[in-house]
Design a protein around this motif. Structure first.
Motif, PDB file in Angstrom:
ATOM      1  N   UNK A  37       0.765  -1.258  -0.224  1.00 18.55           N
ATOM      2  CA  UNK A  37      -0.276  -0.069  -0.106  1.00 18.55           C
ATOM      3  C   UNK A  37       1.258   1.192   0.216  1.00 18.55           C
ATOM      4  N   UNK A  38       0.440   2.521  -0.824  1.00 21.93           N
ATOM      5  CA  UNK A  38       1.676   3.684  -0.567  1.00 21.93           C
ATOM      6  C   UNK A  38       0.667   4.413  -0.620  1.00 21.93           C
ATOM      7  N   UNK A  39       1.083   5.291   0.071  1.00 22.07           N
ATOM      8  CA  UNK A  39      -0.105   6.579  -0.091  1.00 22.07           C
ATOM      9  C   UNK A  39       1.567   7.930  -0.420  1.00 22.07           C
ATOM     10  N   UNK A  40       1.092   9.051  -0.977  1.00 26.23           N
ATOM     11  CA  UNK A  40       1.673  10.457  -1.840  1.00 26.23           C
ATOM     12  C   UNK A  40       1.136  11.252  -1.375  1.00 26.23           C
ATOM     13  N   UNK A  41       1.889  11.929  -0.366  1.00 29.76           N
ATOM     14  CA  UNK A  41       1.557  13.270   1.165  1.00 29.76           C
ATOM     15  C   UNK A  41       2.189  14.806  -0.350  1.00 29.76           C
ATOM     16  N   UNK A  42       0.943  15.532  -0.107  1.00 32.73           N
ATOM     17  CA  UNK A  42       1.127  16.729  -0.943  1.00 32.73           C
ATOM     18  C   UNK A  42       1.698  17.924  -0.106  1.00 32.73           C
ATOM     19  N   UNK A  43       2.316  18.877  -0.712  1.00 38.96           N
ATOM     20  CA  UNK A  43       2.219  19.903   0.416  1.00 38.96           C
ATOM     21  C   UNK A  43       1.262  21.120   0.480  1.00 38.96           C
ATOM     22  N   UNK A  44       0.372  20.182  -0.264  1.00 36.25           N
ATOM     23  CA  UNK A  44      -1.405  21.429   0.319  1.00 36.25           C
ATOM     24  C   UNK A  44      -1.766  19.645   1.508  1.00 36.25           C
ATOM     25  N   UNK A  45      -1.057  18.616   1.956  1.00 32.26           N
ATOM     26  CA  UNK A  45      -1.795  18.307   2.946  1.00 32.26           C
ATOM     27  C   UNK A  45      -2.864  17.029   2.243  1.00 32.26           C
ATOM     28  N   UNK A  46      -2.728  16.997   0.614  1.00 36.83           N
ATOM     29  CA  UNK A  46      -3.605  16.059   0.351  1.00 36.83           C
ATOM     30  C   UNK A  46      -3.193  14.881   0.657  1.00 36.83           C
TER      31      UNK A  46
END
Length: 378
Positions: free
Chosen positions: A245-254
């Motif tokens: 399971x992979x999760x990408x976090x963005x600079x805006x918290x998405x």
């Protein structure tokens, strides 16, 4: 919303969502011709299990099913929540199938919900429990839910076909209502986190998945960390399996997620084989597949990934009578069907506006003003 007339529907499509919205809105429903033309007509075991689960967390609900299971009448009761409940989800669908309605219904119960779910924790049909914990639950903070009180713990893994997994879920109640959101800034990806699990197979399988996923992602991003989670003994369930399971976090918290699993069983010779015609048995294939899916989800844009569009729209529809505005990528068939059901049950219609510059879609709605009428008054 109380006192609304019976809604009649046909077919087995989106049965889970229909039951969820009927329970939230207090509208009784009747569904006819449930797989009436199939060789095995009627409700499936996992759908009957969902109905039993709805009865456990509510008071006064009524379910009527005809002898063939092709006709269902459901009158929702009052959401009660509950402490230390236990439910066997079976092996027809994974626990992820039951988690989304449980979380939404738990938020609007009379008391906080704590429940133990048993069954399959990871498969390729329903969302992983890991992804729910790392990507779905944090979504709720945008709507004013105290996520510190949310808990989803994996006690044991369970892979198909025999399952044997167990998770514990705790959901706090919303004091009054959710908060309307304006969530359109998707940001840029700054890091990727993930978990590679293995159960009843060699722990080396997890390392091979991690190496394959990093081989794809590290070409684009240096901050990639995937930890391994190997289960053995009683915590490993009843069937062998592995996945990532992979999760990408963005600079805006998405949080944008992807997942892939190889559900294995042992042959008479003791070798590990895949149930689906030996497709993608190699851990390298699983790791690379999850990484490529994650890149595809990031490419589509939006504040959530495709699998979480439906939940995002449901939360917006349950917000107070204020404007909510969200950005998603290409609308999925499930997301489109969710919008139609929200209009039918909650009376909320979304304004959909494509953004040709980014290729995303901006949706705006005025919430239904849904409030937690079941909670105890101090």
């Amino acid at each position: 919303m109380e006192g609304r007339k019976l809604i009649r529907m046909r077919g087995s499509q989106h049965l889970r969502q229909r039951l969820l919205l009927a329970t939230l809105s207090g509208v009784p429903i009747r569904i006819d011709e449930i797989r009436a033309q199939d060789a095995a007509p009627g409700l499936r075991d996992y759908e009957a299990s969902l109905l039993r689960l709805l009865e456990k967390i509510s008071n006064g609900s009524m379910v009527e099913i005809n002898e063939t299971g092709t006709k269902l009448r459901y009158k929702p009761g009052v959401l009660a929540g509950g402490r230390d409940l236990v439910h066997d989800c079976g092996t027809g669908r994974a626990i992820g199938y039951f988690l989304e309605p449980l979380i939404l219904l738990g938020l609007f119960g009379k008391t906080a919900l704590s429940i133990t779910l048993k069954g399959v924790t990871n498969d390729n049909t329903d969302p992983f429990v890991d992804t729910f914990r790392t990507a779905t639950l944090p979504m709720l903070k945008h709507f004013g839910v105290q996520i510190e009180d949310l808990e989803l713990k994996i006690v044991s893994r369970g892979a198909p076909p025999l399952g044997g997994g167990e998770v514990r879920l705790k959901v706090p109640i919303v004091p009054q209502s959710l908060l309307a959101v304006r969530w359109v800034d998707e940001g840029m990806v700054k890091r990727v986190r993930g978990v590679a699990y293995s159960t009843r197979v060699s722990p080396h399988m997890s390392n091979r998945m991690v190496d394959a996923a990093r081989g794809v992602l590290n070409r684009l991003l240096p901050d990639v960390y995937i930890f391994t989670d190997h289960y053995s003994g009683q915590e490993s369930g009843k069937s062998p399996g592995y996945g990532i399971s992979l999760v990408a976090e963005t600079t805006s918290g998405c949080l944008i997620s992807s997942e892939a699993a190889a559900n294995c069983s042992k042959s008479e010779e003791g070798d590990v084989r895949n149930d689906k015609a030996h497709a993608q048995v190699l851990p390298e294939d699983i790791g690379a597949q999850a990484a490529m899916q994650l890149l595809e989800e990031i490419k589509q844009g939006g504040v959530v990934d495709t699998a979480r569009q439906g939940l995002l729209f449901l939360l917006c529809g349950l917000c107070p009578a204020d404007v909510s505005k969200v950005r998603v990528g290409k609308l999925s068939p499930h997301g489109i069907r969710t919008l139609r059901h929200i209009k039918e049950f909650l009376g909320v219609q979304f304004n959909i506006k494509p953004d040709p510059v980014t290729g995303t879609v901006i949706l705006t709605c005025v919430g239904s003003g849904y409030r937690n009428i079941s909670r105890k008054l101090s």
